[in-house]
Design a protein around this motif. Structure first.
Motif, short mmCIF file in Angstrom:
data_model
loop_
_atom_site.label_atom_id
_atom_site.label_comp_id
_atom_site.label_asym_id
_atom_site.label_seq_id
_atom_site.Cartn_x
_atom_site.Cartn_y
_atom_site.Cartn_z
N GLY A 124 38.87 38.85 39.75
CA GLY A 124 39.69 40.08 39.87
C GLY A 124 38.73 41.30 39.78
N PRO A 125 39.48 42.41 40.02
CA PRO A 125 38.72 43.42 39.85
C PRO A 125 37.98 44.00 38.61
N SER A 126 38.47 43.33 37.45
CA SER A 126 37.55 43.65 36.54
C SER A 126 36.37 43.02 36.29
N ASP A 127 36.05 42.28 37.33
CA ASP A 127 34.76 41.40 37.35
C ASP A 127 33.78 42.25 38.37
N LEU A 128 34.06 43.40 38.79
CA LEU A 128 33.39 44.02 39.90
C LEU A 128 31.77 44.21 39.44
N GLY A 129 31.65 44.52 38.29
CA GLY A 129 30.15 44.84 37.58
C GLY A 129 29.37 43.65 37.73
N LYS A 130 30.14 42.57 37.24
CA LYS A 130 29.40 41.16 37.07
C LYS A 130 28.79 40.97 38.66
N VAL A 131 29.78 41.01 39.73
CA VAL A 131 29.49 40.48 41.10
C VAL A 131 28.44 41.39 41.66
#
Length: 163
Positions: A124-131
């Protein structure tokens, strides 16, 4: 001893800029001449900071930074109603883009994003940095960072909406 292909490619960008400076000077193309001189100066400053010649990726990074600054200026001038400056900045962006790698299409970016989401197990959006961390090395100089961020965010949002 033959130079490495990477160094040859880097020199070709710099030598292309040098050649185009001469042509713009002869043609009296002041806009192009000014932009190219600025690029050459920015590359030289980076080389002085680094203490050696820039790699191809580093030259592209300088070009990307230049495009980003100009796009930010376009946005600010647009808000200020300075259409004359907007059109000048857009013309400068076009000059710089001729030295950048071919830009990726949104379709190609979407495929890269989809693969990165799978590889990072993003949910979800909380994984933006990782992606984003996974994607950026693959697309550096080949796509606008704001566009990538927007596309990743929308992909991640659709993931969380469907679950």
């Amino acid at each position: 001893m033959t130079p490495k292909p990477e160094a040859e490619e880097q020199r070709s960008i710099k030598s292309k800029i040098d050649q185009d400076i001469k042509e713009a000077l002869k043609a009296g193309n002041n806009l192009k001449l000014g932009v190219l001189r600025m690029l050459k100066s920015e590359i030289k400053y980076k080389e002085i900071d680094k203490g050696s010649e820039l790699s191809d990726d580093e030259v592209i990074s300088v070009l990307s930074s230049s495009v980003k600054k100009r796009k930010e200026s376009i946005e600010q001038f647009g808000k200020g109603g300075r259409d004359d400056l907007v059109s000048r900045e857009k013309a400068e962006v076009e000059v710089v883009m001729k030295y950048m790698p071919e830009q990726l299409t949104e379709e190609r970016l979407s495929r890269i994003i989809h693969l990165a989401i799978q590889e990072t197990n993003a949910t979800g959006p909380s994984d933006l940095g990782k992606v984003m961390k996974s994607i950026m090395p693959q697309v550096k100089g080949k796509a606008d960072g704001k566009l990538i961020n927007h596309l990743v965010a929308s992909h991640l949002q659709s993931l969380s909406d469907s679950s």
